[in-house]
Design a protein around this motif. Structure first.
Motif, PDB file in Angstrom:
ATOM      1  N   VAL A   1       0.836  -1.204   0.000  1.00 17.83           N
ATOM      2  CA  VAL A   1       0.000   0.000   0.000  1.00 17.83           C
ATOM      3  C   VAL A   1       0.866   1.247   0.000  1.00 17.83           C
ATOM      4  CG1 VAL A   1      -1.608   1.362   1.391  1.00 17.83           C
ATOM      5  CG2 VAL A   1      -2.011  -1.084   1.078  1.00 17.83           C
ATOM      6  N   GLN A   2       1.937   1.241   0.803  1.00 15.37           N
ATOM      7  CA  GLN A   2       2.818   2.404   0.858  1.00 15.37           C
ATOM      8  C   GLN A   2       3.425   2.699  -0.504  1.00 15.37           C
ATOM      9  OE1 GLN A   2       3.073   4.356   3.425  1.00 15.37           O
ATOM     10  NE2 GLN A   2       4.573   5.735   2.519  1.00 15.37           N
ATOM     11  N   ARG A   3       3.875   1.645  -1.185  1.00 10.01           N
ATOM     12  CA  ARG A   3       4.422   1.841  -2.536  1.00 10.01           C
ATOM     13  C   ARG A   3       3.337   2.346  -3.484  1.00 10.01           C
ATOM     14  NH1 ARG A   3       6.935  -3.174  -1.420  1.00 10.01           N
ATOM     15  NH2 ARG A   3       5.381  -4.252  -2.681  1.00 10.01           N
ATOM     16  N   GLY A   4       2.131   1.800  -3.335  1.00 11.34           N
ATOM     17  CA  GLY A   4       1.022   2.239  -4.175  1.00 11.34           C
ATOM     18  C   GLY A   4       0.690   3.701  -3.978  1.00 11.34           C
ATOM     19  N   MET A   5       0.746   4.169  -2.725  1.00 11.23           N
ATOM     20  CA  MET A   5       0.470   5.575  -2.424  1.00 11.23           C
ATOM     21  C   MET A   5       1.502   6.483  -3.084  1.00 11.23           C
ATOM     22  SD  MET A   5      -2.225   6.347  -0.675  1.00 11.23           S
ATOM     23  CE  MET A   5      -3.441   5.746   0.513  1.00 11.23           C
ATOM     24  N   MET A   6       2.764   6.078  -3.018  1.00 10.70           N
ATOM     25  CA  MET A   6       3.828   6.888  -3.619  1.00 10.70           C
ATOM     26  C   MET A   6       3.684   6.928  -5.136  1.00 10.70           C
ATOM     27  SD  MET A   6       7.051   5.640  -1.243  1.00 10.70           S
ATOM     28  CE  MET A   6       8.224   6.696  -2.084  1.00 10.70           C
ATOM     29  N   GLU A   7       3.371   5.788  -5.733  1.00  9.11           N
ATOM     30  CA  GLU A   7       3.172   5.733  -7.186  1.00  9.11           C
ATOM     31  C   GLU A   7       1.967   6.570  -7.603  1.00  9.11           C
ATOM     32  OE1 GLU A   7       2.820   1.592  -7.997  1.00  9.11           O
ATOM     33  OE2 GLU A   7       4.943   1.157  -7.607  1.00  9.11           O
ATOM     34  N   LEU A   8       0.913   6.524  -6.780  1.00  9.38           N
ATOM     35  CA  LEU A   8      -0.285   7.293  -7.103  1.00  9.38           C
ATOM     36  C   LEU A   8      -0.018   8.789  -7.003  1.00  9.38           C
ATOM     37  CD1 LEU A   8      -3.286   7.113  -7.840  1.00  9.38           C
ATOM     38  CD2 LEU A   8      -3.813   7.101  -5.402  1.00  9.38           C
ATOM     39  N   GLN A   9       0.786   9.174  -6.022  1.00  9.20           N
ATOM     40  CA  GLN A   9       1.137  10.593  -5.888  1.00  9.20           C
ATOM     41  C   GLN A   9       1.924  11.072  -7.108  1.00  9.20           C
ATOM     42  OE1 GLN A   9       3.331  11.530  -2.330  1.00  9.20           O
ATOM     43  NE2 GLN A   9       3.147  13.727  -2.628  1.00  9.20           N
ATOM     44  N   ASP A  10       2.850  10.233  -7.580  1.00 12.67           N
ATOM     45  CA  ASP A  10       3.601  10.591  -8.791  1.00 12.67           C
ATOM     46  C   ASP A  10       2.655  10.697  -9.993  1.00 12.67           C
ATOM     47  OD1 ASP A  10       5.973  10.617  -7.413  1.00 12.67           O
ATOM     48  OD2 ASP A  10       6.538   8.575  -7.960  1.00 12.67           O
ATOM     49  N   LYS A  11       1.721   9.751 -10.091  1.00 13.22           N
ATOM     50  CA  LYS A  11       0.753   9.760 -11.188  1.00 13.22           C
ATOM     51  C   LYS A  11      -0.090  11.029 -11.142  1.00 13.22           C
ATOM     52  CE  LYS A  11      -3.156   7.075 -13.015  1.00 13.22           C
ATOM     53  NZ  LYS A  11      -4.001   5.843 -12.818  1.00 13.22           N
ATOM     54  N   GLU A  12      -0.493  11.432  -9.928  1.00 10.35           N
ATOM     55  CA  GLU A  12      -1.306  12.640  -9.771  1.00 10.35           C
ATOM     56  C   GLU A  12      -0.543  13.879 -10.231  1.00 10.35           C
ATOM     57  OE1 GLU A  12      -3.676  15.054  -6.179  1.00 10.35           O
ATOM     58  OE2 GLU A  12      -2.463  13.280  -5.738  1.00 10.35           O
ATOM     59  N   MET A  13       0.692  14.028  -9.751  1.00 11.35           N
ATOM     60  CA  MET A  13       1.458  15.227 -10.084  1.00 11.35           C
ATOM     61  C   MET A  13       1.827  15.265 -11.567  1.00 11.35           C
ATOM     62  SD  MET A  13       1.292  16.784  -7.329  1.00 11.35           S
ATOM     63  CE  MET A  13       2.197  18.213  -7.919  1.00 11.35           C
ATOM     64  N   ASN A  14       2.138  14.113 -12.139  1.00 11.33           N
ATOM     65  CA  ASN A  14       2.459  14.075 -13.569  1.00 11.33           C
ATOM     66  C   ASN A  14       1.224  14.394 -14.418  1.00 11.33           C
ATOM     67  OD1 ASN A  14       5.191  13.435 -13.294  1.00 11.33           O
ATOM     68  ND2 ASN A  14       4.776  11.239 -13.150  1.00 11.33           N
ATOM     69  N   GLY A  15       0.065  13.888 -14.013  1.00 18.28           N
ATOM     70  CA  GLY A  15      -1.162  14.161 -14.740  1.00 18.28           C
ATOM     71  C   GLY A  15      -1.570  15.617 -14.698  1.00 18.28           C
ATOM     72  N   LEU A  16      -1.283  16.266 -13.570  1.00 12.84           N
ATOM     73  CA  LEU A  16      -1.637  17.679 -13.427  1.00 12.84           C
ATOM     74  C   LEU A  16      -0.859  18.564 -14.393  1.00 12.84           C
ATOM     75  CD1 LEU A  16      -1.851  17.989  -9.531  1.00 12.84           C
ATOM     76  CD2 LEU A  16      -3.758  18.010 -11.144  1.00 12.84           C
ATOM     77  N   LYS A  17       0.337  18.100 -14.782  1.00 17.09           N
ATOM     78  CA  LYS A  17       1.178  18.912 -15.666  1.00 17.09           C
ATOM     79  C   LYS A  17       0.538  19.124 -17.034  1.00 17.09           C
ATOM     80  CE  LYS A  17       5.484  17.411 -13.468  1.00 17.09           C
ATOM     81  NZ  LYS A  17       6.742  16.626 -13.633  1.00 17.09           N
TER      82      LYS A  17
END
Length: 206
Positions: free
Chosen positions: A135-151
């Motif tokens: 779950v911790q790894r998933g949260m970090m990956e999701l945060q990266d996905k969120e910030m990259n998508g916002l760009k």
């Protein structure tokens, strides 16, 4: 005008949220879910929720999301097209985040139950610990996905405003939910005085 509307909406949210949160009781960790304060679904942490309570909580969650998107649109000065695109993207991100939060709560609850048994099975403890790591790894990956998508949706300044907005909005929601639940703390067990518990979230200073 905006401050008046925000105050009215906040009051409506507290009224709607109070019964559901009062029935929930503290979660498995005695506090709020990091990413969705008070809106997670603890698996047995505060006792099983009735279908009516679950429905109420889902209604409150949707209200929170509506307020969040309305405020984001104003704070980031989004046009209609950008607002719709951002709302669609964040809807997917938040759904995935809620799934991870549920998995984390389930693993924590499992560990708590095993440790309370007095003779926990090492294999089951390890299974839950592995789940927490995942779950911790998933949260970090999701945060990266969120910030990259916002760009691809927001300008650099809007991305910066988004980051600050999320932090401020979550703090605001925690304060509102704590206030809604505060009057019911004394009913959740002996020794409760109605103030925040040691493991609960910090109260925002005014």
């Amino acid at each position: 005008m905006r401050s008046i509307l925000t105050t009215i909406f906040a009051a409506m949210l507290i009224v709607a949220a109070a019964p559901a949160f009062a029935q929930q009781g503290p979660g498995p960790q005695g506090g709020f879910v990091d990413d969705e304060p008070g809106l997670g679904t603890p698996p047995g942490g505060g006792g099983p929720l009735s279908a009516q309570s679950e429905k109420k909580r889902e209604e409150v969650r949707k209200k929170v999301e509506a307020v969040r998107m309305w405020r984001l649109t104003e704070d980031l000065k989004l046009d209609e097209k950008s607002s719709a695109k951002l709302a669609s993207f964040l809807s997917v991100i938040e759904e995935q985040r809620r799934g991870l939060v549920r998995e984390r709560l389930e693993a924590m609850h499992g560990i708590r139950v095993l440790l309370k048994s007095g003779s926990p099975e090492e294999g089951k403890l390890k299974t839950n610990l592995v789940k927490l790591e995942k779950v911790q790894r998933g949260m970090m990956e999701l945060q990266d996905k969120e910030m990259n998508g916002l760009k691809s949706i927001l300008s650099v300044e809007q991305q910066a405003r988004y980051v600050m907005f999320q932090q401020d909005f979550r703090r605001e929601m925690r304060g509102m939910i704590s206030g809604a639940r505060g009057g019911n703390q004394g009913m959740h067990g002996p020794g409760r005085t109605g103030g925040p518990s040691r493991s609960g979230p910090e109260q925002p200073s005014e």
